[in-house]
Design a protein around this motif. Structure first.
Motif, PDB file in Angstrom:
ATOM      1  N   LYS A  35       0.818  -1.228   0.000  1.00 17.73           N
ATOM      2  CA  LYS A  35       0.000   0.000   0.000  1.00 17.73           C
ATOM      3  C   LYS A  35       0.843   1.264   0.000  1.00 17.73           C
ATOM      4  CE  LYS A  35      -4.304  -1.386   2.103  1.00 17.73           C
ATOM      5  NZ  LYS A  35      -4.773  -1.756   3.435  1.00 17.73           N
ATOM      6  N   LYS A  36       1.986   1.136   0.733  1.00 19.13           N
ATOM      7  CA  LYS A  36       2.865   2.312   0.748  1.00 19.13           C
ATOM      8  C   LYS A  36       4.079   2.074  -0.136  1.00 19.13           C
ATOM      9  CE  LYS A  36       1.404   3.663   5.324  1.00 19.13           C
ATOM     10  NZ  LYS A  36       1.658   3.390   6.747  1.00 19.13           N
ATOM     11  N   GLY A  37       3.977   1.093  -1.001  1.00 19.46           N
ATOM     12  CA  GLY A  37       5.128   0.692  -1.818  1.00 19.46           C
ATOM     13  C   GLY A  37       5.417   1.661  -2.952  1.00 19.46           C
ATOM     14  N   GLU A  38       6.493   1.342  -3.648  1.00 21.00           N
ATOM     15  CA  GLU A  38       7.002   2.256  -4.662  1.00 21.00           C
ATOM     16  C   GLU A  38       6.038   2.409  -5.848  1.00 21.00           C
ATOM     17  OE1 GLU A  38      11.191   1.386  -5.471  1.00 21.00           O
ATOM     18  OE2 GLU A  38      11.326   0.796  -3.334  1.00 21.00           O
ATOM     19  N   LEU A  39       5.405   1.306  -6.249  1.00 21.49           N
ATOM     20  CA  LEU A  39       4.470   1.377  -7.374  1.00 21.49           C
ATOM     21  C   LEU A  39       3.293   2.292  -7.026  1.00 21.49           C
ATOM     22  CD1 LEU A  39       3.640   0.431 -10.215  1.00 21.49           C
ATOM     23  CD2 LEU A  39       2.437  -1.485  -9.137  1.00 21.49           C
ATOM     24  N   THR A  40       2.774   2.083  -5.812  1.00 22.13           N
ATOM     25  CA  THR A  40       1.656   2.911  -5.369  1.00 22.13           C
ATOM     26  C   THR A  40       2.036   4.395  -5.371  1.00 22.13           C
ATOM     27  OG1 THR A  40       1.150   1.071  -3.927  1.00 22.13           O
ATOM     28  CG2 THR A  40      -0.169   3.070  -3.618  1.00 22.13           C
ATOM     29  N   GLN A  41       3.265   4.658  -4.892  1.00 23.69           N
ATOM     30  CA  GLN A  41       3.736   6.050  -4.848  1.00 23.69           C
ATOM     31  C   GLN A  41       3.690   6.671  -6.245  1.00 23.69           C
ATOM     32  OE1 GLN A  41       4.245   7.805  -2.201  1.00 23.69           O
ATOM     33  NE2 GLN A  41       3.963   6.020  -0.860  1.00 23.69           N
ATOM     34  N   ILE A  42       4.155   5.891  -7.246  1.00 25.05           N
ATOM     35  CA  ILE A  42       4.202   6.429  -8.597  1.00 25.05           C
ATOM     36  C   ILE A  42       2.785   6.672  -9.127  1.00 25.05           C
ATOM     37  CG2 ILE A  42       4.873   5.954 -10.998  1.00 25.05           C
ATOM     38  CD1 ILE A  42       7.206   4.295  -9.820  1.00 25.05           C
ATOM     39  N   LEU A  43       1.928   5.668  -8.903  1.00 26.81           N
ATOM     40  CA  LEU A  43       0.588   5.749  -9.480  1.00 26.81           C
ATOM     41  C   LEU A  43      -0.278   6.829  -8.829  1.00 26.81           C
ATOM     42  CD1 LEU A  43      -0.188   1.963 -10.074  1.00 26.81           C
ATOM     43  CD2 LEU A  43       0.594   3.659 -11.723  1.00 26.81           C
ATOM     44  N   LYS A  44       0.183   7.284  -7.641  1.00 22.08           N
ATOM     45  CA  LYS A  44      -0.557   8.367  -6.982  1.00 22.08           C
ATOM     46  C   LYS A  44      -0.668   9.604  -7.891  1.00 22.08           C
ATOM     47  CE  LYS A  44      -0.255   7.887  -2.022  1.00 22.08           C
ATOM     48  NZ  LYS A  44       0.665   8.163  -0.892  1.00 22.08           N
ATOM     49  N   GLY A  45       0.321   9.756  -8.769  1.00 25.77           N
ATOM     50  CA  GLY A  45       0.338  10.913  -9.672  1.00 25.77           C
ATOM     51  C   GLY A  45      -0.668  10.838 -10.823  1.00 25.77           C
ATOM     52  N   MET A  46      -1.413   9.748 -10.906  1.00 17.70           N
ATOM     53  CA  MET A  46      -2.335   9.521 -12.021  1.00 17.70           C
ATOM     54  C   MET A  46      -3.407  10.614 -12.149  1.00 17.70           C
ATOM     55  SD  MET A  46      -2.578   6.031 -13.524  1.00 17.70           S
ATOM     56  CE  MET A  46      -4.180   5.443 -13.222  1.00 17.70           C
ATOM     57  N   GLY A  47      -3.815  11.142 -10.952  1.00 25.73           N
ATOM     58  CA  GLY A  47      -4.883  12.149 -10.933  1.00 25.73           C
ATOM     59  C   GLY A  47      -4.546  13.364 -11.792  1.00 25.73           C
ATOM     60  N   LYS A  48      -3.252  13.576 -11.938  1.00 21.50           N
ATOM     61  CA  LYS A  48      -2.860  14.778 -12.682  1.00 21.50           C
ATOM     62  C   LYS A  48      -2.783  14.514 -14.186  1.00 21.50           C
ATOM     63  CE  LYS A  48      -0.066  16.434  -8.859  1.00 21.50           C
ATOM     64  NZ  LYS A  48       1.187  15.923  -8.311  1.00 21.50           N
ATOM     65  N   LEU A  49      -3.014  13.297 -14.598  1.00 20.89           N
ATOM     66  CA  LEU A  49      -2.859  12.963 -16.022  1.00 20.89           C
ATOM     67  C   LEU A  49      -4.096  13.345 -16.841  1.00 20.89           C
ATOM     68  CD1 LEU A  49      -1.274   9.403 -15.757  1.00 20.89           C
ATOM     69  CD2 LEU A  49      -0.108  11.558 -16.259  1.00 20.89           C
ATOM     70  N   ARG A  54      -4.297   8.614 -19.029  1.00 18.74           N
ATOM     71  CA  ARG A  54      -4.631   7.814 -17.831  1.00 18.74           C
ATOM     72  C   ARG A  54      -4.767   6.308 -18.121  1.00 18.74           C
ATOM     73  NH1 ARG A  54      -9.150  10.580 -14.945  1.00 18.74           N
ATOM     74  NH2 ARG A  54      -7.757  12.339 -14.829  1.00 18.74           N
ATOM     75  N   PRO A  55      -5.595   5.913 -19.137  1.00 22.09           N
ATOM     76  CA  PRO A  55      -5.712   4.463 -19.356  1.00 22.09           C
ATOM     77  C   PRO A  55      -4.401   3.820 -19.805  1.00 22.09           C
ATOM     78  CG  PRO A  55      -6.970   5.700 -21.001  1.00 22.09           C
ATOM     79  CD  PRO A  55      -6.457   6.708 -20.042  1.00 22.09           C
TER      80      PRO A  55
END
Ligand code: DAH
Length: 343
Positions: A35-49, A54-55
């Motif tokens: 949940k707090k892993g590196e992939l999650t951290q990266i994908l958190k930025g999706m909202g700005k796409l 996004r897809p």
């Protein structure tokens, strides 16, 4: 973001390669995909796409997650397989290796001889009696009718503990103990044998040992005659040495029997023709015996007008030496396993 995801994939592959334990792989999985892993951290930025991006990123994110998950799982399988290999290697049994030898002990030649004689007499209805190795002078000598000046009573022949107590020189004192007990318990007639250890103040040589074994025989009852005596001893001898064996009752003197005899048997080696075992005589002396002396019966409270009996005594070492052709009594007490193993 696409770049970050591709980098993460690359770095993840390398990190997975370098870990070695199951715990470390699991920790790495949490670090990368948790949940707090590196992939999650990266994908958190999706909202700005943008809605076009996004897809595409979402799909790529899923692919990266799947790839990392696959790598982690196959790494786990690999570690498990190598652990199993190691265990199998460690627990491998080499069936061609020589086994551990467990050496079984065996019965001592003297115990064996005692058992053999005991079994024969038990077959004739005798029971086993025992007595102490530390005896009274009275039981060992006086009650057995040994005169005060008998040479066996000498200080130089017998181990005295006090004036009245000694190490028994023979198993015959158990005759006294058993007869007295039978009178007390109103338990006559008697048919016993007594195997046991005896002691004499002898210097050890090929035929003498200060400690040795005897087997005593005693029968007391009504109408026990020389015939019963002779028949019993002959049966014993034939059971021990074979049915062809003949016996010879040679007159002798013991304080506790009257008449007394030494019993010789035809040599079991040569059958009587003469050989080294019988020293060319054809006969071998194997025991002392006789009809129980009336004084001995009286000393135990038994009326010699009503009761009679016979007795015998044999040396166990002597029987074994004769039987197995042993030329030195000391061999039986040195406990050299190479010697003991032969019997
Ligand atoms: N006690 C005798 C000895 O040590 C052996 C012996 C002889 C025992 C005659 C007996 C017997 O019972 O009747 O030499």
């Amino acid at each position: 973001m696409q770049e970050k995801l591709k980098d993460l994939k690359k770095i993840a592959e390398e990190r997975i390669k370098s870990v070695e334990t199951l715990d470390d792989v699991e920790q790495l999985r949490v670090d990368l995909l948790g949940k707090k892993g590196e992939l999650t951290q990266i994908l958190k930025g999706m909202g700005k796409l943008s809605s076009e991006e996004r897809p595409v990123i979402g799909k790529l994110g899923n692919e990266v997650r799947q790839l990392i998950t696959d790598s982690v799982n196959s790494k786990k399988e690999a570690i498990k397989a190598s652990m199993l290999d190691k265990r199998l290697e460690m627990e491998k049994i080499d069936v061609t290796m020589p086994g551990k030898k467990y050496k079984l002990g065996k019965q001592h030649i003297i115990s064996k001889m005692i058992d053999e004689v005991t079994e024969i007499f038990m077959g004739m209805g005798f029971s086993i009696a025992e007595g102490p190795e530390v005896e009274t002078v009275s039981n060992n000598f006086d009650a057995l009718n040994a005169p005060k000046d008998h040479p066996s009573r000498d200080m130089s022949d017998t181990f005295y503990i006090t004036e009245d107590i000694l190490l028994r020189t023979q198993t015959s004192p158990v005759q006294i103990r058993t007869m007295k007990k039978a009178v007390k318990e109103d338990n006559l007639p008697l048919k016993i044998i007594v195997p046991g250890r005896c002691f004499r103040s002898d210097s050890p040589d090929a035929t003498h040992s200060p400690m040795f074994h005897q087997i005593e025989v005693l029968v007391v009852g009504k109408n026990i005659t020389f015939t019963e005596f002779k028949g019993t001893m002959e049966t014993f001898v034939q059971k021990l040495y074979g049915p062809e064996t003949k016996t010879k009752f040679r007159p002798h003197n013991f304080p506790f029997t009257e008449p007394s005899a030494e019993i010789d048997v035809t040599c079991f080696k040569c059958g009587g023709a003469g050989c080294p075992v019988c020293k060319g005589e054809g006969w071998i002396e194997i025991l002392g015996a006789g009809m129980v002396h009336p004084n001995v019966l009286k000393n135990c409270g038994i009326d010699p007008e009503v009761y009679s009996g016979f007795a015998a005594g044999m040396g166990v070492e002597r029987l074994a030496m004769l039987k197995y052709g042993i030329d030195d009594i000391r061999l039986m007490f040195e406990n050299d396993v190479r010697f003991l193993d032969e019997f």
